[in-house]
Design a protein around this motif. Sequence first.
Motif, PDB file in Angstrom:
ATOM      1  N   LEU B  78      30.739  52.337  23.009  1.00  0.00           N
ATOM      2  CA  LEU B  78      31.261  51.034  22.587  1.00  0.00           C
ATOM      3  C   LEU B  78      32.642  50.717  23.175  1.00  0.00           C
ATOM      4  O   LEU B  78      32.866  49.606  23.654  1.00  0.00           O
ATOM      5  N   PRO B  79      33.596  51.665  23.174  1.00  0.00           N
ATOM      6  CA  PRO B  79      34.920  51.361  23.728  1.00  0.00           C
ATOM      7  C   PRO B  79      34.864  51.041  25.221  1.00  0.00           C
ATOM      8  O   PRO B  79      35.826  50.512  25.774  1.00  0.00           O
ATOM      9  N   GLU B  80      33.731  51.365  25.874  1.00  0.00           N
ATOM     10  CA  GLU B  80      33.580  51.069  27.310  1.00  0.00           C
ATOM     11  C   GLU B  80      33.679  49.572  27.577  1.00  0.00           C
ATOM     12  O   GLU B  80      34.003  49.152  28.683  1.00  0.00           O
ATOM     13  N   THR B  81      33.397  48.753  26.556  1.00  0.00           N
ATOM     14  CA  THR B  81      33.519  47.291  26.715  1.00  0.00           C
ATOM     15  C   THR B  81      34.938  46.901  27.103  1.00  0.00           C
ATOM     16  O   THR B  81      35.140  45.911  27.793  1.00  0.00           O
ATOM     17  N   LEU B  82      35.910  47.689  26.659  1.00  0.00           N
ATOM     18  CA  LEU B  82      37.305  47.426  27.029  1.00  0.00           C
ATOM     19  C   LEU B  82      37.452  47.401  28.542  1.00  0.00           C
ATOM     20  O   LEU B  82      38.133  46.545  29.102  1.00  0.00           O
ATOM     21  N   VAL B  83      36.820  48.355  29.215  1.00  0.00           N
ATOM     22  CA  VAL B  83      36.950  48.465  30.662  1.00  0.00           C
ATOM     23  C   VAL B  83      36.295  47.259  31.333  1.00  0.00           C
ATOM     24  O   VAL B  83      36.811  46.705  32.301  1.00  0.00           O
ATOM     25  N   ILE B  84      35.149  46.860  30.795  1.00  0.00           N
ATOM     26  CA  ILE B  84      34.445  45.716  31.378  1.00  0.00           C
ATOM     27  C   ILE B  84      35.296  44.457  31.258  1.00  0.00           C
ATOM     28  O   ILE B  84      35.418  43.672  32.201  1.00  0.00           O
ATOM     29  N   LEU B  85      35.921  44.280  30.080  1.00  0.00           N
ATOM     30  CA  LEU B  85      36.789  43.114  29.903  1.00  0.00           C
ATOM     31  C   LEU B  85      37.975  43.181  30.850  1.00  0.00           C
ATOM     32  O   LEU B  85      38.384  42.175  31.425  1.00  0.00           O
ATOM     33  N   ALA B  86      38.524  44.397  31.019  1.00  0.00           N
ATOM     34  CA  ALA B  86      39.676  44.534  31.912  1.00  0.00           C
ATOM     35  C   ALA B  86      39.282  44.256  33.352  1.00  0.00           C
ATOM     36  O   ALA B  86      40.094  43.768  34.147  1.00  0.00           O
ATOM     37  N   LEU B  87      38.029  44.524  33.669  1.00  0.00           N
ATOM     38  CA  LEU B  87      37.545  44.291  35.033  1.00  0.00           C
ATOM     39  C   LEU B  87      37.606  42.817  35.393  1.00  0.00           C
ATOM     40  O   LEU B  87      37.808  42.449  36.564  1.00  0.00           O
ATOM     41  N   VAL B  88      37.451  41.939  34.364  1.00  0.00           N
ATOM     42  CA  VAL B  88      37.525  40.490  34.589  1.00  0.00           C
ATOM     43  C   VAL B  88      38.856  40.125  35.216  1.00  0.00           C
ATOM     44  O   VAL B  88      38.931  39.248  36.086  1.00  0.00           O
ATOM     45  N   VAL B  89      39.919  40.839  34.801  1.00  0.00           N
ATOM     46  CA  VAL B  89      41.266  40.535  35.291  1.00  0.00           C
ATOM     47  C   VAL B  89      41.304  40.590  36.813  1.00  0.00           C
ATOM     48  O   VAL B  89      41.952  39.768  37.465  1.00  0.00           O
ATOM     49  N   VAL B  90      40.599  41.561  37.383  1.00  0.00           N
ATOM     50  CA  VAL B  90      40.616  41.736  38.836  1.00  0.00           C
ATOM     51  C   VAL B  90      40.163  40.455  39.536  1.00  0.00           C
ATOM     52  O   VAL B  90      40.725  40.062  40.562  1.00  0.00           O
ATOM     53  N   PHE B  91      39.158  39.779  38.950  1.00  0.00           N
ATOM     54  CA  PHE B  91      38.633  38.570  39.604  1.00  0.00           C
ATOM     55  C   PHE B  91      39.477  37.354  39.284  1.00  0.00           C
ATOM     56  O   PHE B  91      39.545  36.426  40.070  1.00  0.00           O
ATOM     57  N   VAL B  92      40.131  37.350  38.121  1.00  0.00           N
ATOM     58  CA  VAL B  92      40.931  36.191  37.717  1.00  0.00           C
ATOM     59  C   VAL B  92      42.235  36.123  38.508  1.00  0.00           C
ATOM     60  O   VAL B  92      42.688  35.048  38.903  1.00  0.00           O
ATOM     61  N   VAL B  93      42.843  37.278  38.779  1.00  0.00           N
ATOM     62  CA  VAL B  93      44.137  37.305  39.462  1.00  0.00           C
ATOM     63  C   VAL B  93      43.966  36.880  40.920  1.00  0.00           C
ATOM     64  O   VAL B  93      43.074  37.373  41.603  1.00  0.00           O
ATOM     65  N   PRO B  94      44.838  35.942  41.407  1.00  0.00           N
ATOM     66  CA  PRO B  94      44.737  35.538  42.825  1.00  0.00           C
ATOM     67  C   PRO B  94      45.217  36.663  43.746  1.00  0.00           C
ATOM     68  O   PRO B  94      46.012  37.506  43.332  1.00  0.00           O
ATOM     69  N   ALA B  95      44.719  36.648  44.968  1.00  0.00           N
ATOM     70  CA  ALA B  95      45.033  37.740  45.897  1.00  0.00           C
ATOM     71  C   ALA B  95      46.508  37.722  46.284  1.00  0.00           C
ATOM     72  O   ALA B  95      47.118  38.769  46.488  1.00  0.00           O
ATOM     73  N   GLN B  96      47.125  36.538  46.416  1.00  0.00           N
ATOM     74  CA  GLN B  96      48.550  36.434  46.805  1.00  0.00           C
ATOM     75  C   GLN B  96      49.421  35.876  45.698  1.00  0.00           C
ATOM     76  O   GLN B  96      49.090  34.899  45.105  1.00  0.00           O
TER      77      GLN B  96
END
Lengths: 353, 96
Positions: B78-96
Amino acid sequence: MSTERTAGGSNYEYVIARVRSRRAALFDDDDYRKLIRMGPGEIARFMEESEYESEMNALGARHSGVDLIEYALNRNVAKHFDDLLQWADGQLYGYVARYLRKFDVWNVKTIIRGLYAGTDASDVETDLIRAGEFDDAFLDQLLNAGSIEELVELLEPTRFGDPLAEAYAVYEDEGVLVPLENALDRAFYEDLLTGLSGEQSRAMELYVEFLSAEVDFRNLRNAFRLARSGADLDPSEYYIEGGKLFTEDEIRQLARNRDQLVEFVRSSKYGEDLEAGLDSLEAADSLIEFERALDAALLEYSGRLSNRYPLSICPVLAYVLAKEREVDNIRAIARGREGGLSTDEIENELVIL
Amino acid sequence: MIETLTAVLTALGPVLQEGGAQTINQAPAIPNKAAAALAVGLAAFGAGFAERGIGAAAVGAIAEDDDMFGRGLILTVLPETLVILALVVVFVVPAQ
């Protein structure tokens, strides 16, 4: 003996998950209601279909009737409590072992009595409960001791060594076992509360409080027994240190007079929990119900603690107490039925919450 | 352990920000994507820490009763969901 085991962290999560599962498997009120109406043979059959199956099968060929039930209970307790010691790591091991050493005391006492009465070692062996900290090899060594002196020598390196050696001198003079048994009991109870780790937490405070309640209740029981028997013994000889309820001087005065003792307990912090027991003690002059009330109060208190502090020693201790109570109850039922007691009388003997 | 980690991060935060404000033309000390990667790593660390206790309890429960396997497994991950949610950040943050 326990130094290497107490290094490292405790594995509360693992132990408590297992302990809770086992606690749920204990007999409940309905089972007791059924058991009370059964004869020894039926109880044995009932146990064969429950938790005690493997022990009943292992011992079924050699014993029968109430003896079979008794030995199966002893073996089962030994199995479960040995498991606890095997699972627990770190400080948790220390906390559990501290309490389970009472079985070491029981075993040593049994062996001493066997030697005193000249009983065969194999007969004594069936009465042992191999649940304490002494391992099987050491217990076998103790069993094969030829005399009480040899036994005391064997126990020299353990925590019971010094008090036993002192008591042995008295035993040699007087020829009675009481000093040896008292020395063992006192060594156990006084060890309960000394040398606890400095861990500061609410659960730890409660553990200490719990153990001191155990010591208090033991003192209380002794005081009531002395007051009742009216024997001219010095109460402070039986006093165990570490409790919070009375001091040595108080118990010396109070043990002379039962009414004063009841009044003293009523106004203490245990007064509320023990009210029913104290009332029946005053009304019927019966120690039995009062002792049941002590057991029930301890059991209820431990149950409450284990729900409030799930990741602490409390659930383990509550399980140990509940299991001991179950074994005592089944034994009381089996012995009671064998002796032809009525169901009401047996019910009075049981501690059920 | 977690307390010391947060203490270090809160101490480090202002330093990094000040560095960025003074030299506007230079790139930040930690590029956007690298910061996002750090976030995922920390989230995974937290999840692992949470799973440690749950896993121990689950194995204990399974040892007593095999039927607990399914439930134990679900609660453990269940706590693995934390990692999945954090993974969203990678796509939301702009490259520059």
